[in-house]
Design an enzyme around this catalytic site. Structure first.
Site, mmCIF file in Angstrom:
data_model
loop_
_atom_site.group_PDB
_atom_site.id
_atom_site.type_symbol
_atom_site.label_atom_id
_atom_site.label_comp_id
_atom_site.label_asym_id
_atom_site.label_seq_id
_atom_site.Cartn_x
_atom_site.Cartn_y
_atom_site.Cartn_z
ATOM 1 N N ARG A 172 12.982 -79.245 -51.977
ATOM 2 C CA ARG A 172 13.121 -80.026 -50.724
ATOM 3 C C ARG A 172 14.156 -79.416 -49.778
ATOM 4 O O ARG A 172 14.865 -80.141 -49.062
ATOM 5 C CB ARG A 172 13.490 -81.500 -51.025
ATOM 6 C CG ARG A 172 12.507 -82.239 -51.874
ATOM 7 C CD ARG A 172 11.123 -82.357 -51.281
ATOM 8 N NE ARG A 172 10.240 -82.972 -52.230
ATOM 9 C CZ ARG A 172 9.511 -82.280 -53.122
ATOM 10 N NH1 ARG A 172 9.524 -80.955 -53.132
ATOM 11 N NH2 ARG A 172 8.743 -82.906 -53.982
ATOM 12 N N SER A 222 9.754 -90.606 -50.772
ATOM 13 C CA SER A 222 10.961 -90.608 -51.619
ATOM 14 C C SER A 222 12.207 -90.592 -50.738
ATOM 15 O O SER A 222 12.349 -89.743 -49.866
ATOM 16 C CB SER A 222 10.971 -89.378 -52.526
ATOM 17 O OG SER A 222 9.937 -89.498 -53.470
ATOM 18 N N GLU A 292 16.832 -87.593 -49.159
ATOM 19 C CA GLU A 292 15.745 -86.649 -48.865
ATOM 20 C C GLU A 292 15.211 -86.941 -47.460
ATOM 21 O O GLU A 292 14.896 -86.039 -46.691
ATOM 22 C CB GLU A 292 14.615 -86.792 -49.903
ATOM 23 C CG GLU A 292 13.427 -85.875 -49.614
ATOM 24 C CD GLU A 292 12.364 -85.901 -50.708
ATOM 25 O OE1 GLU A 292 12.729 -86.062 -51.902
ATOM 26 O OE2 GLU A 292 11.178 -85.785 -50.368
HETATM 27 C C1 FAD Z 1 3.638 -92.488 -48.637
HETATM 28 C C2 FAD Z 1 4.414 -91.192 -48.618
HETATM 29 C C3 FAD Z 1 4.283 -90.291 -49.660
HETATM 30 C C4 FAD Z 1 4.991 -89.084 -49.646
HETATM 31 N N1 FAD Z 1 4.840 -88.224 -50.705
HETATM 32 C C5 FAD Z 1 5.492 -87.039 -50.680
HETATM 33 C C6 FAD Z 1 5.333 -86.111 -51.765
HETATM 34 O O1 FAD Z 1 4.610 -86.324 -52.717
HETATM 35 N N2 FAD Z 1 6.007 -84.942 -51.701
HETATM 36 C C7 FAD Z 1 6.816 -84.628 -50.643
HETATM 37 O O2 FAD Z 1 7.403 -83.531 -50.637
HETATM 38 N N3 FAD Z 1 6.996 -85.487 -49.616
HETATM 39 C C8 FAD Z 1 6.345 -86.667 -49.610
HETATM 40 N N4 FAD Z 1 6.512 -87.543 -48.574
HETATM 41 C C9 FAD Z 1 7.427 -87.194 -47.469
HETATM 42 C C10 FAD Z 1 6.785 -86.442 -46.290
HETATM 43 O O3 FAD Z 1 5.403 -86.705 -46.199
HETATM 44 C C11 FAD Z 1 7.023 -84.933 -46.380
HETATM 45 O O4 FAD Z 1 8.386 -84.601 -46.394
HETATM 46 C C12 FAD Z 1 6.368 -84.187 -45.208
HETATM 47 O O5 FAD Z 1 6.408 -82.812 -45.466
HETATM 48 C C13 FAD Z 1 7.041 -84.471 -43.863
HETATM 49 O O6 FAD Z 1 6.208 -83.915 -42.854
HETATM 50 P P1 FAD Z 1 6.177 -84.573 -41.407
HETATM 51 O O7 FAD Z 1 5.266 -83.758 -40.571
HETATM 52 O O8 FAD Z 1 5.878 -86.006 -41.496
HETATM 53 O O9 FAD Z 1 7.680 -84.307 -40.949
HETATM 54 P P2 FAD Z 1 8.648 -85.359 -40.210
HETATM 55 O O10 FAD Z 1 8.868 -86.529 -41.094
HETATM 56 O O11 FAD Z 1 8.173 -85.605 -38.835
HETATM 57 O O12 FAD Z 1 9.997 -84.500 -40.146
HETATM 58 C C14 FAD Z 1 10.705 -84.216 -41.345
HETATM 59 C C15 FAD Z 1 11.660 -83.046 -41.086
HETATM 60 O O13 FAD Z 1 10.879 -81.878 -40.811
HETATM 61 C C16 FAD Z 1 11.229 -81.342 -39.546
HETATM 62 N N5 FAD Z 1 10.007 -80.830 -38.942
HETATM 63 C C17 FAD Z 1 8.818 -81.449 -38.797
HETATM 64 N N6 FAD Z 1 7.921 -80.626 -38.234
HETATM 65 C C18 FAD Z 1 8.566 -79.458 -38.015
HETATM 66 C C19 FAD Z 1 8.202 -78.208 -37.440
HETATM 67 N N7 FAD Z 1 6.966 -77.996 -36.973
HETATM 68 N N8 FAD Z 1 9.142 -77.229 -37.366
HETATM 69 C C20 FAD Z 1 10.391 -77.423 -37.821
HETATM 70 N N9 FAD Z 1 10.816 -78.578 -38.384
HETATM 71 C C21 FAD Z 1 9.912 -79.576 -38.468
HETATM 72 C C22 FAD Z 1 11.842 -82.501 -38.751
HETATM 73 O O14 FAD Z 1 12.736 -82.024 -37.763
HETATM 74 C C23 FAD Z 1 12.560 -83.248 -39.867
HETATM 75 O O15 FAD Z 1 13.794 -82.604 -40.145
HETATM 76 C C24 FAD Z 1 5.832 -88.765 -48.556
HETATM 77 C C25 FAD Z 1 5.942 -89.665 -47.483
HETATM 78 C C26 FAD Z 1 5.241 -90.865 -47.505
HETATM 79 C C27 FAD Z 1 5.370 -91.797 -46.338
#
Ligand code: FAD
Length: 303
Positions: A172, A222, A292
């Site tokens: 992570r 998480s 996280e």
């Molecule tokens: C129901 C549920 C289940 C989940 N299960 C998992 C799992 O199994 N494993 C896991 O690892 N995570 C899980 N997550 C967390 C999440 O989905 C991941 O961390 C995912 O990768 C976040 O992506 P996002 O596009 O939503 O990023 P955001 O939540 O929009 O942003 C998260 C971070 O990434 C940065 N970011 C986003 N896009 C970019 C980009 N293009 N360039 C640079 N930085 C960027 C943002 O600035 C921020 O710091 C879960 C979340 C939920 C709600």
């Protein structure tokens, strides 16, 4: 008086002023962005970055599935990647994908193309950009295991190709400099697989998640990273926090490393609940949990 908004470069994408970010995040909480910018494509974004007023803060969000936006909102420009950067193209066992594409879409496209190794992405509700930034993972695989390189823009709009080694990816964690934007990725799968078998693997993952996580709730996934050799949820459970509430923020009964907005929670309720969980876990086990979930903006403990 001329507002700083009038100094923003003329782009092909869209600017929104005073956009509520609650609608952009899974928690459905948080204040507004001064400006929300949705780039038309990568060139548009690079142009924006090369011409942006230097004194205006900039940050990037994806699907908002790992994000707690504080109630005071975010000043400056929030870049939201989406449709303009979500193309997906398969070339042998390589997947060229825009950072705005959803992880689930990548997983299902690979299934249909008979490419294995990406089923784990199906239940992660973020974008590929977010997955690279967070080194997202599940079921023993992480994005770094399948990433050949990510395409990235720095704060001046210069483009780079960065490998997992360049990005120093670990659990992570990615050493991506603050404000740099992932615009796409090249992923490598295992070609020549049976789509029906990949479909079964995906169905099993989705069933498993449905049974063990509040996948339909307003949550950020998480909340805390697992400390080395320990599970965060077990420490939280042992500290008696399952079901704990502050306002309408609640520790999930189903998976106690998930926080939920059960109705009208504020970001402050959720952050306060997270901090209370950290305090209780430290008191009972001596372990200091690391968030996280990424917290952004102004509110509880401003940053
Ligand atoms: C129901 C549920 C289940 C989940 N299960 C998992 C799992 O199994 N494993 C896991 O690892 N995570 C899980 N997550 C967390 C999440 O989905 C991941 O961390 C995912 O990768 C976040 O992506 P996002 O596009 O939503 O990023 P955001 O939540 O929009 O942003 C998260 C971070 O990434 C940065 N970011 C986003 N896009 C970019 C980009 N293009 N360039 C640079 N930085 C960027 C943002 O600035 C921020 O710091 C879960 C979340 C939920 C709600």
């Amino acid at each position: 008086m001329v507002s700083w908004r009038d100094q923003l470069p003329v782009v092909r994408g869209r600017y929104g002023v005073g956009v509520r970010l609650a609608e952009q995040t899974w928690f459905r909480v948080g204040g507004a962005a001064d400006v929300l910018y949705r780039p038309a494509d990568e060139d548009d974004l690079a142009y924006y970055l090369s011409r942006r007023p230097e004194n205006i803060p900039v940050c990037v969000i994806g699907a908002g599935s790992n994000l707690l936006v504080r109630d005071g909102g975010i000043s400056g420009v929030v870049i939201r990647l989406g449709r303009g950067l979500s193309d997906i193209r398969i070339e042998g066992d390589l997947i060229h994908v825009g950072a705005g594409c959803l992880d689930r879409t990548v997983s299902l496209t690979c299934r249909d193309a008979g490419i294995g190794g990406l089923a784990f992405l199906v239940g992660i509700p973020g974008t590929i950009g977010g997955a690279v930034r967070m080194n997202a993972g599940a079921y023993g695989s992480e994005i770094k295991d399948v990433l050949v390189y990510a395409t990235v823009l720095d704060l001046e709009g210069r483009a780079y190709r960065l490998t997992p080694e360049d990005l120093q990816m670990s659990y992570r964690h990615t050493a991506l400099p603050e404000g740099w934007v992932v615009t796409g990725a090249v992923l490598k799968g295992i070609g020549g697989q049976d789509p029906a078998e990949l479909g079964q693997e995906i169905d099993a993952i989705l069933r498993e998640r449905e049974a063990s996580q509040p996948t339909r709730g307003r949550t950020g996934g998480s909340t805390f990273k697992n400390p080395a050799h320990q599970k965060a949820w077990q420490l939280i459970d042992a500290a008696g926090c399952r079901g704990l509430k502050i306002g309408d923020a609640q520790v999930s009964e189903k998976h106690c490393n998930f926080l939920l907005n059960i109705d009208q929670a504020t970001a402050n309720d959720l952050e306060s609940l997270g901090e209370e969980v950290r305090r209780r876990v430290y008191e009972t086990s001596g372990v200091s949990l690391d968030w996280e979930i990424v917290k952004m903006g102004y509110g509880r403990s401003q940053n």
